[in-house]
Design an enzyme around this catalytic site. Sequence first.
Site, mmCIF file in Angstrom:
data_model
loop_
_atom_site.group_PDB
_atom_site.id
_atom_site.type_symbol
_atom_site.label_atom_id
_atom_site.label_comp_id
_atom_site.label_asym_id
_atom_site.label_seq_id
_atom_site.Cartn_x
_atom_site.Cartn_y
_atom_site.Cartn_z
ATOM 1 C CG ASP A 1 -30.758 24.914 79.730
ATOM 2 O OD1 ASP A 1 -29.560 24.668 79.254
ATOM 3 O OD2 ASP A 1 -31.759 24.285 79.832
HETATM 4 C C1 BGC Z 1 -29.508 21.319 79.597
HETATM 5 C C2 BGC Z 1 -28.992 21.756 80.887
HETATM 6 C C3 BGC Z 1 -27.353 21.405 80.653
HETATM 7 C C4 BGC Z 1 -26.936 22.216 79.225
HETATM 8 C C5 BGC Z 1 -25.616 22.066 79.151
HETATM 9 C C6 BGC Z 1 -29.141 21.759 78.352
HETATM 10 O O1 BGC Z 1 -29.871 20.812 77.477
HETATM 11 O O2 BGC Z 1 -31.096 21.633 79.631
HETATM 12 O O3 BGC Z 1 -29.369 21.107 82.073
HETATM 13 O O4 BGC Z 1 -26.609 21.826 81.923
HETATM 14 O O5 BGC Z 1 -27.743 21.548 78.208
HETATM 15 O O6 BGC Z 1 -25.230 20.786 78.585
#
Ligand code: BGC
Length: 761
Positions: free
Chosen positions: A231
């Site tokens: 993530d």
């Molecule tokens: C989120 C993810 C997301 C990623 C990219 C993170 O803060 O938890 O779900 O895909 O950012 O935007």
Amino acid sequence: MKRDVKELVKQMTLEEKAGMCSGKDFWHLKGVERLGIPEVMVSDGPHGLRKQAAEADHLGLNESIKAVCFPTACATACSFDRELLEKMGETLGDECQAENVSVILGPAVNIKRSPLCGRNFEYFSEDPYLASQMAAAHIRGVQSKHVGTSIKHFAANNQEYRRMSCSSEIDERTFREIYLGAFETAIKESKPDTVMCSYNRINGEFASENHKLLTEILRDEWGYEGYVMSDWGAVNDRVKGLKAGLELEMPGSGGNTDWEIVEAVKNGTLEEQVLDTAVERILNIVFKFTDNRREGRFDKEADHKLAARIAAESMVLLKNDGVLPLKAQGQKIAFIGKFADKPRFQGGGSSHINSFKVTSALDAVKEVTEVAYAQGYDVKEDKIDEELFAEAVKTAKDADAAVIFAGLPDAFESEGYDRSHMRMPDCQNALISEIAKVQKNVVVVLHNGSPVEMPWAEDVKGILEAYLAGQAVGQAEVDLLFGKANPCGKLAETIPYQLEDNPSYLFFPGDGKTVEYREGVFVGYRYYDTKHMAVRYPFGYGLSYTTFAYSDLQLSSDEIKDTDTVTVSLKVKNTGDVAGKEVVQLYVADKTGSVSRPAKELKNFVKVELQPQEEKTVTMQLDKRSFAWYSTQLHDWYAATGMYEIMVGASSRDIRLTKTVKVVSSTELPLHVTMNTTISELLENSRTREVIRDMAESLIEHMGGSQEGEEGNAAAEAITPEMSLKMMENAPLRAMRSFMGMSTEEIETLIERLQEAAENK
Ligand code: BGC
């Protein structure tokens, strides 16, 4: 085109290989020009394409391209419709091809442990089977277009509070059955190209460097072959992460962690082979996309129409005391509430789509009839605006029926933080209650990503749960309100009366360092139904404008081995006079008593479309996993020998047909016999039972006898046969010393015999 990726990796320098393991920037992977390795882009997901153009950031501060916002997962899960989710996935896949996006980040399958999680709107369900089925269909759809998905957030990321550091403390059985359960089938069946590991720790270890999770479970047990990405910002120790099975760090680290990888290989703390395998896994997916590129454009208007259909098939009719459908002619209708004009249809944060257009209920109703409108409340502040309030009450009063468009404003729920309560804004609750006093035909349409308390539920005649239904929300609402479409969504989560009823209430969200999942496997309806608790609306519940009758439940066999499957079939009839769709749910209840289990668990479902008076036979399969629980002794799934109830219902609280099946286990739980093993444990085990049976009988005699006591004989009355039986069962082997005069040596010899029997020697 067949590529030799291994050969390509051999040609890469150490620095190039390390570089492949982190992004170039926020959304791109690095390429290696001299070897023809292209840079590819990934974008959020899950319910639309959020492709950021120039300056990128992950929380959506900067604009992304205009795209289509489909209903969010909290809504689509209520469709219980695998084909619909697959169709949505295909459409997203086409959009990604048109925009040259290699992986769309989603679906998100984390379990809704508490209604408070700020991100519940992006998640499917409180039930792992349903979540996994919806995710599998979404993945199948997207990947059929040669675009990758990233199932997320792996794993046990069920709150936003301290999401980047908090440790989810979960026992192994709960982790396997509930939290990993949501991922397992989707990963095994639909093989997502990538898996996104979560921010949090699990029992102390960051998901991003958790060898057990990323390698032992994901790869060794589940046979996963794609790559794992972090993530955004989830990496703690890069080299440890790589060793654990985290191939790609996102976003890029400006080269810092690439350098750490290079150093680790040079100083011998990281085997180069680990890096090579990681790069190979990433490149396989990169080329899978680039070798199947299809230039094209996507038809936004067509996709908007699909978004409307998905929304209509997902919304859940919670209450209808004859007020719906509304009549387009001869009825004066008022639409009340800001959300009729400016609906809330998606959540805040990384999934936020820049919708190319939005259809509100006020827009859509113009095609049907004329309605009066009053705004009623403001969404910026939870304060009654006297003027708006009075105008709305009057508009509602002057009509024959009033539809109030209500729900949670953006500030009430979002990625990044959890809710602190389950209430709607007070100003909206007050408005609904006041209108219900002057208008007897009130319908409330709810826009929210997670359940709300409904103190006015008894005072209104209709409630339609729209959830966050995407940019065509108003079209779907109007189609359902006026009966152009027939509601067919069912709740993918329980709506409790109040927050305090939720099983995680006492433990959520923890102390900031840890959060204990003390309710164990008793999440959602698994808890409410086992406790026979009253709930506002149960899991799987939803009304239609028609009615359905269930009959003729048949099982392909009434006894199976745990290696067999059983086919369940039944007839479903549309007994009303409009066409409709019914979600038939199949629950299993374990009656073997082998372990503490929920009263029932969803193990299959089917959605069937029926014309008025039409009847169809539907079939569903059950296999070992449908009966099994996760044994921490076996480190495997285990279905005990015994009876299981097969329950077919229209919701978890509306079971229409039941039958029982006997399952015969091919495994016996291991038994380690000691002085403190109880007689009942030995009697339960089919192998030790023979050895201990006679001794158990005489132990009863010694413990007070099994004969009825003579009336008036105080000593005999004190010890009933039931009591001696239970005392015998609960006695450990060492009690034979006290009650049967056996010596320690004799008991030890017995233990040896029992252990041999247990091991089948
Ligand atoms: C989120 C993810 C997301 C990623 C990219 C993170 O803060 O938890 O779900 O895909 O950012 O935007």
